[in-house]
Design an enzyme around this catalytic site. Structure first.
Site, PDB file in Angstrom:
ATOM      1  N   ASP A  50       1.849  -1.158  11.917  1.00  0.00           N
ATOM      2  CA  ASP A  50       0.553  -1.577  11.367  1.00  0.00           C
ATOM      3  C   ASP A  50       0.227  -3.034  11.696  1.00  0.00           C
ATOM      4  OD1 ASP A  50       0.113   0.921  10.329  1.00  0.00           O
ATOM      5  OD2 ASP A  50       0.825   0.418   8.317  1.00  0.00           O
TER       6      ASP A  50
ATOM      7  N   LYS B  96       0.843  -1.204   0.000  1.00  0.00           N
ATOM      8  CA  LYS B  96       0.000   0.000   0.000  1.00  0.00           C
ATOM      9  C   LYS B  96       0.881   1.258   0.000  1.00  0.00           C
ATOM     10  CE  LYS B  96      -2.780   0.991   3.719  1.00  0.00           C
ATOM     11  NZ  LYS B  96      -2.623   2.404   4.101  1.00  0.00           N
ATOM     12  N   SER B  97       1.880   1.291   0.866  1.00  0.00           N
ATOM     13  CA  SER B  97       2.724   2.486   0.974  1.00  0.00           C
ATOM     14  C   SER B  97       3.421   2.785  -0.352  1.00  0.00           C
ATOM     15  CB  SER B  97       3.805   2.286   2.046  1.00  0.00           C
ATOM     16  OG  SER B  97       3.219   2.222   3.311  1.00  0.00           O
TER      17      SER B  97
ATOM     18  N   ARG C  57      -6.579   1.955  17.881  1.00  0.00           N
ATOM     19  CA  ARG C  57      -6.335   0.505  17.777  1.00  0.00           C
ATOM     20  C   ARG C  57      -6.017  -0.130  19.130  1.00  0.00           C
ATOM     21  NH1 ARG C  57      -3.180   0.307  11.884  1.00  0.00           N
ATOM     22  NH2 ARG C  57      -5.102   0.421  10.654  1.00  0.00           N
TER      23      ARG C  57
ATOM     24  N   GLN D 192       4.669   9.112   7.406  1.00  0.00           N
ATOM     25  CA  GLN D 192       3.793  10.014   6.646  1.00  0.00           C
ATOM     26  C   GLN D 192       4.255  11.457   6.808  1.00  0.00           C
ATOM     27  OE1 GLN D 192      -0.197   9.115   7.959  1.00  0.00           O
ATOM     28  NE2 GLN D 192      -0.279   7.231   6.757  1.00  0.00           N
TER      29      GLN D 192
ATOM     30  N   ARG E 245      -8.310  12.501  12.365  1.00  0.00           N
ATOM     31  CA  ARG E 245      -6.867  12.202  12.392  1.00  0.00           C
ATOM     32  C   ARG E 245      -6.076  13.492  12.611  1.00  0.00           C
ATOM     33  NH1 ARG E 245      -5.786   7.362   9.323  1.00  0.00           N
ATOM     34  NH2 ARG E 245      -3.764   7.382  10.360  1.00  0.00           N
TER      35      ARG E 245
ATOM     36  N   GLY F 217      -5.169   8.139   5.293  1.00  0.00           N
ATOM     37  CA  GLY F 217      -4.253   9.055   5.970  1.00  0.00           C
ATOM     38  C   GLY F 217      -3.006   9.302   5.140  1.00  0.00           C
TER      39      GLY F 217
HETATM   40  C1  S3P Z   1       2.479   4.855   6.287  1.00  0.00           C
HETATM   41  C2  S3P Z   1       3.020   5.195   7.500  1.00  0.00           C
HETATM   42  C3  S3P Z   1       2.463   4.760   8.790  1.00  0.00           C
HETATM   43  C4  S3P Z   1       1.493   3.601   8.612  1.00  0.00           C
HETATM   44  C5  S3P Z   1       0.536   3.828   7.488  1.00  0.00           C
HETATM   45  C6  S3P Z   1       1.281   4.003   6.181  1.00  0.00           C
HETATM   46  C7  S3P Z   1       3.111   5.356   5.055  1.00  0.00           C
HETATM   47  O1  S3P Z   1       1.739   5.850   9.366  1.00  0.00           O
HETATM   48  O2  S3P Z   1       0.789   3.384   9.823  1.00  0.00           O
HETATM   49  O3  S3P Z   1      -0.342   2.714   7.373  1.00  0.00           O
HETATM   50  O4  S3P Z   1       2.810   4.817   3.956  1.00  0.00           O
HETATM   51  O5  S3P Z   1       3.944   6.270   5.155  1.00  0.00           O
HETATM   52  P1  S3P Z   1       2.468   6.951  10.292  1.00  0.00           P
HETATM   53  O6  S3P Z   1       3.399   7.701   9.460  1.00  0.00           O
HETATM   54  O7  S3P Z   1       1.345   7.823  10.791  1.00  0.00           O
HETATM   55  O8  S3P Z   1       3.117   6.166  11.383  1.00  0.00           O
END
Ligand code: S3P
Length: 426
Positions: free
Chosen positions: A313, A20-21, A344, A168, A120, A92
């Site tokens: 995660d 996903k990332s 969570r 993020q 958020r 997010g």
């Molecule tokens: C992600 C970073 C993580 C993770 C999210 C995806 C990303 O969040 O929990 O599912 O793709 O950069 P945080 O940066 O808020 O920890």
């Protein structure tokens, strides 16, 4: 929906869905690079589709022939004002990373999402990008979406000590820093997933990383690339756990991305005494591999400190794993769990306790007393994909009765074919 219960002997091979990332970032980098980017194995989950649509709204031509996604980027300056507010759904990653990209535009953009996004925290991104010269504001003077981002073509570089361990936030600052005039220095609280740094290099950019310190100069031009997205270890985590806790099981998971900033769950499984074979393939820069797990006798451990961002995660499914380990598992330093798609810490403790687990929520984690049998119950995902999938894996251990899951549809955020893949194993 009624979940599948009472399964033993899960056996088979699963091709893990794409990361996903990396899927989010492949669209973003394609959009801000110059020239054509092709993306193979893009994750067509709701979250990544929100990113794809957001960049179409910003005037980027993106084609999908069902197999390959092609992004026709025209650099940062190719982004155009959206005709209406951009909807990010539950994502997010979309809203936070796009803020960094929009920081350097010459226009204003409105961003909004679903119920969960409206709660958020956004100050973590707003404060640094506003310090760089953008003007980002939340709803009614709060930090919460809907947000307005007024960009500026005169972004200043930043020296920033991050108060939270968040990929993020780091990524949003990096996207802004790529457009700023001068050198930015970002110091992470803990090292977090580094896909953005990897992709800056892959797209021809320049970035230097030394421990937790990142240096990046702007403005930089990036060039379109061919991206092949590996499988998502965060999705693999559900079947890894199933293979370890369901009697008489052996599950083989193929094409799992093994970037070391993401593999904390492998360390945890090994420390708990789980039988896990890791066969690596792929280059040093693009590590991937096959993971094979078998039913194991597990023991409780402590999980805290620098490993937390490497498995953030996976903590809901690790909590389930711990309910089937002998002894106590303590998870600390994971207060970030409270501000994910749902809280969570509360969700895991409340829902698994309904099923007979013995879990104490704490301020920064969970204390899990194993090993406990699980029973039927009416549970909810709270609209959080990872809670939903964790509860389905838990239900497999329930011998009789029913497990009814409310808000099961959230699972399509990251793993649309989750139930089909599960069916292949029994
Ligand atoms: C992600 C970073 C993580 C993770 C999210 C995806 C990303 O969040 O929990 O599912 O793709 O950069 P945080 O940066 O808020 O920890």
């Amino acid at each position: 929906m009624d979940l599948v219960i009472n399964k033993i002997g899960l056996n088979g091979v699963i091709d893990i869905p794409s990361d996903k990332s990396i899927s989010h970032r492949s669209i973003m980098f394609g959009a801000i690079a110059e020239g054509k980017t092709t993306i193979r194995n893009f994750l067509r989950g709701d979250d990544c589709l929100s990113t794809l649509k957001a960049f179409q709204d910003l005037g980027v031509k993106i084609e999908d022939d069902g197999e390959v996604i092609t992004v026709h980027g025209n650099g940062f300056s190719g982004l155009k004002p959206a005709k209406q507010a951009i909807y990010v759904g539950n994502s997010g990653t979309t809203i936070r990373l796009i803020m960094g990209i929009l920081a350097g535009t010459s226009f204003t953009t409105e961003l909004f999402g679903d119920h969960s996004i409206a709660k958020r925290p956004m100050n973590r991104v707003m404060l640094p990008i506003n310090q760089m010269g953008a003007v980002c504001t939340g709803h009614d003077g709060t930090e919460f979406p809907p947000l307005t981002v007024k960009g500026t073509e005169k972004l200043s570089p930043i020296h920033y000590q991050m108060p939270v361990a968040s990929a993020q936030v780091k990524s949003a600052i990096l996207f802004a820093a790529l457009q700023a005039h001068g050198e930015s220095v970002i110091v992470e609280k803990e090292k977090t997933r580094d896909h953005t740094e990897d992709m800056i290099r892959q797209f021809g950019g320049d970035i230097s990383v030394s421990g937790k310190e990142i240096r990046i100069s702007g403005p930089q031009k990036l060039v379109g690339q061919e991206v092949v997205v590996p499988g998502d270890i965060s999705s693999a985590a559900f079947f890894l756990t199933a293979g370890l806790i369901i009697p008489d099981s052996k599950i083989i998971l193929k094409n799992v991305g093994l970037n070391p900033t993401r593999t904390g769950i492998i360390d945890v499984i090994q420390q708990m005494g789980g039988k896990l074979l890791v066969q690596e393939s792929g280059s040093e820069a693009n590590k991937a591999g096959t993971l094979t797990v078998e039913t194991s006798d597990l023991k409780g451990i402590e999980i805290s400190g620098e490993i937390i961002p490497r498995l953030i995660d996976e903590l809901p499914i690790i909590a389930l794993l711990a309910t089937q380990a002998e002894g106590t598992t303590i998870i600390r330093d994971a207060e970030e769990l409270k501000v994910k798609e749902t809280n969570r810490i509360d969700a895991v403790a409340t829902e698994l306790n309904k099923m007979g687990a013995k879990i104490e929520p704490t301020d920064d984690g969970l204390i899990i007393h194993g090993k406990t049998p699980l029973n039927g119950a009416n549970v909810t995902s709270y609209g959080d994909h990872r809670i939903g999938m964790m509860l389905q894996i838990a239900a497999l251990l329930v011998e009789s009765g029913k497990v009814e899951l409310d808000k099961a549809e959230a699972i399509s955020v990251s793993y649309p074919r989750f139930f089909d893949d599960l069916t292949k194993l029994y």
